[in-house]
Design a protein around this motif. Structure first.
Motif, mmCIF file in Angstrom:
data_model
loop_
_atom_site.group_PDB
_atom_site.id
_atom_site.type_symbol
_atom_site.label_atom_id
_atom_site.label_comp_id
_atom_site.label_asym_id
_atom_site.label_seq_id
_atom_site.Cartn_x
_atom_site.Cartn_y
_atom_site.Cartn_z
ATOM 1 N N PHE A 189 -4.182 -3.108 19.747
ATOM 2 C CA PHE A 189 -3.031 -2.899 18.877
ATOM 3 C C PHE A 189 -3.336 -2.065 17.642
ATOM 4 O O PHE A 189 -2.439 -1.766 16.859
ATOM 5 N N LEU A 190 -4.572 -1.664 17.438
ATOM 6 C CA LEU A 190 -4.930 -0.932 16.223
ATOM 7 C C LEU A 190 -4.387 0.499 16.239
ATOM 8 O O LEU A 190 -4.378 1.156 17.273
ATOM 9 N N LYS A 191 -3.960 0.931 15.071
ATOM 10 C CA LYS A 191 -3.539 2.317 14.868
ATOM 11 C C LYS A 191 -4.297 2.837 13.662
ATOM 12 O O LYS A 191 -4.594 2.093 12.732
ATOM 13 N N HIS A 192 -4.588 4.115 13.664
ATOM 14 C CA HIS A 192 -5.316 4.704 12.550
ATOM 15 C C HIS A 192 -4.430 4.729 11.314
ATOM 16 O O HIS A 192 -3.262 5.135 11.362
ATOM 17 N N LEU A 193 -4.979 4.286 10.216
ATOM 18 C CA LEU A 193 -4.240 4.198 8.947
ATOM 19 C C LEU A 193 -3.679 5.547 8.530
ATOM 20 O O LEU A 193 -2.576 5.637 7.993
ATOM 21 N N GLY A 194 -4.418 6.609 8.792
ATOM 22 C CA GLY A 194 -3.970 7.953 8.413
ATOM 23 C C GLY A 194 -2.686 8.378 9.098
ATOM 24 O O GLY A 194 -1.957 9.228 8.591
ATOM 25 N N ASN A 195 -2.372 7.784 10.241
ATOM 26 C CA ASN A 195 -1.142 8.116 10.960
ATOM 27 C C ASN A 195 0.069 7.355 10.441
ATOM 28 O O ASN A 195 1.180 7.594 10.896
ATOM 29 N N LEU B 193 0.858 -1.186 0.000
ATOM 30 C CA LEU B 193 0.000 0.000 0.000
ATOM 31 C C LEU B 193 0.895 1.237 0.000
ATOM 32 O O LEU B 193 1.259 1.755 1.042
ATOM 33 N N TRP B 194 1.247 1.689 -1.188
ATOM 34 C CA TRP B 194 2.205 2.778 -1.339
ATOM 35 C C TRP B 194 1.603 4.156 -1.124
ATOM 36 O O TRP B 194 2.311 5.095 -0.795
ATOM 37 N N THR B 195 0.319 4.293 -1.360
ATOM 38 C CA THR B 195 -0.302 5.617 -1.241
ATOM 39 C C THR B 195 -1.496 5.546 -0.298
ATOM 40 O O THR B 195 -2.126 4.495 -0.155
ATOM 41 N N PRO B 196 -1.828 6.653 0.337
ATOM 42 C CA PRO B 196 -3.025 6.672 1.179
ATOM 43 C C PRO B 196 -4.286 6.291 0.407
ATOM 44 O O PRO B 196 -5.147 5.599 0.950
ATOM 45 N N ALA B 197 -4.394 6.693 -0.840
ATOM 46 C CA ALA B 197 -5.592 6.370 -1.626
ATOM 47 C C ALA B 197 -5.772 4.860 -1.758
ATOM 48 O O ALA B 197 -6.873 4.339 -1.578
ATOM 49 N N VAL B 198 -4.703 4.150 -2.077
ATOM 50 C CA VAL B 198 -4.771 2.693 -2.209
ATOM 51 C C VAL B 198 -5.058 2.063 -0.851
ATOM 52 O O VAL B 198 -5.877 1.149 -0.736
ATOM 53 N N ALA B 199 -4.410 2.553 0.190
ATOM 54 C CA ALA B 199 -4.613 2.005 1.535
ATOM 55 C C ALA B 199 -6.066 2.151 1.972
ATOM 56 O O ALA B 199 -6.666 1.198 2.487
ATOM 57 N N TYR B 200 -6.654 3.327 1.759
ATOM 58 C CA TYR B 200 -8.053 3.522 2.158
ATOM 59 C C TYR B 200 -9.012 2.726 1.282
ATOM 60 O O TYR B 200 -10.055 2.287 1.761
ATOM 61 N N GLN B 201 -8.675 2.516 0.028
ATOM 62 C CA GLN B 201 -9.513 1.678 -0.831
ATOM 63 C C GLN B 201 -9.536 0.252 -0.298
ATOM 64 O O GLN B 201 -10.587 -0.379 -0.227
ATOM 65 N N LYS B 202 -8.372 -0.266 0.110
ATOM 66 C CA LYS B 202 -8.293 -1.627 0.664
ATOM 67 C C LYS B 202 -9.000 -1.706 2.009
ATOM 68 O O LYS B 202 -9.693 -2.687 2.302
#
Length: 121
Positions: A113-119, A65-74
């Motif tokens: 253990f969860l962390k927000h993806l945006g961080n 997941l190289w970009t935030p856009a791809v990460a949030y899509q997944k």
């Protein structure tokens, strides 16, 4: 899901010669072997020269997941999977017990253990 799992995880540092996804699968397989009672472990036995048990599908997919856009899509796909036409495990994706949906929607979680993806970007 009853028969598979979706994860978004972060690599802290390289671990030897293996691909990071191979290290994760190997580590978790060893942990499963330690945790499972012998009567359950039996169902994962295989006849192979290099191992006695198999916990993960042979061709597990790891997508970087190289970009935030791809990460949030997944992440959106993962959250909506339990309510999809095939599964219909819950009516609202936030209610699926094994999901980070409530972490993102209600800022609550049973998983410490969860962390927000945006961080992470």
């Amino acid at each position: 899901m009853p028969n598979h799992i979706h994860l978004i995880w972060r690599l802290n540092h390289l671990n030897g010669k293996e691909l990071p996804s191979a290290s994760l699968l190997k580590f978790t397989a060893h942990e499963f072997k330690k945790m499972l009672p012998k009567e359950e472990l039996y169902s994962y036995q295989i006849d192979a020269p290099n191992k006695k048990h198999e916990f993960w599908q042979e061709n597990s997919r790891a997508i970087e997941l190289w970009t935030p856009a791809v990460a949030y899509q997944k992440l959106d796909y993962i959250h909506r999977n339990p309510v999809s036409g095939k599964w219909k495990l819950v009516n609202d994706w936030v209610d699926y017990k094994y999901s980070s949906g409530s972490f993102y929607e209600n800022q609550s979680s049973d998983f410490g253990f969860l962390k927000h993806l945006g961080n992470e970007f």
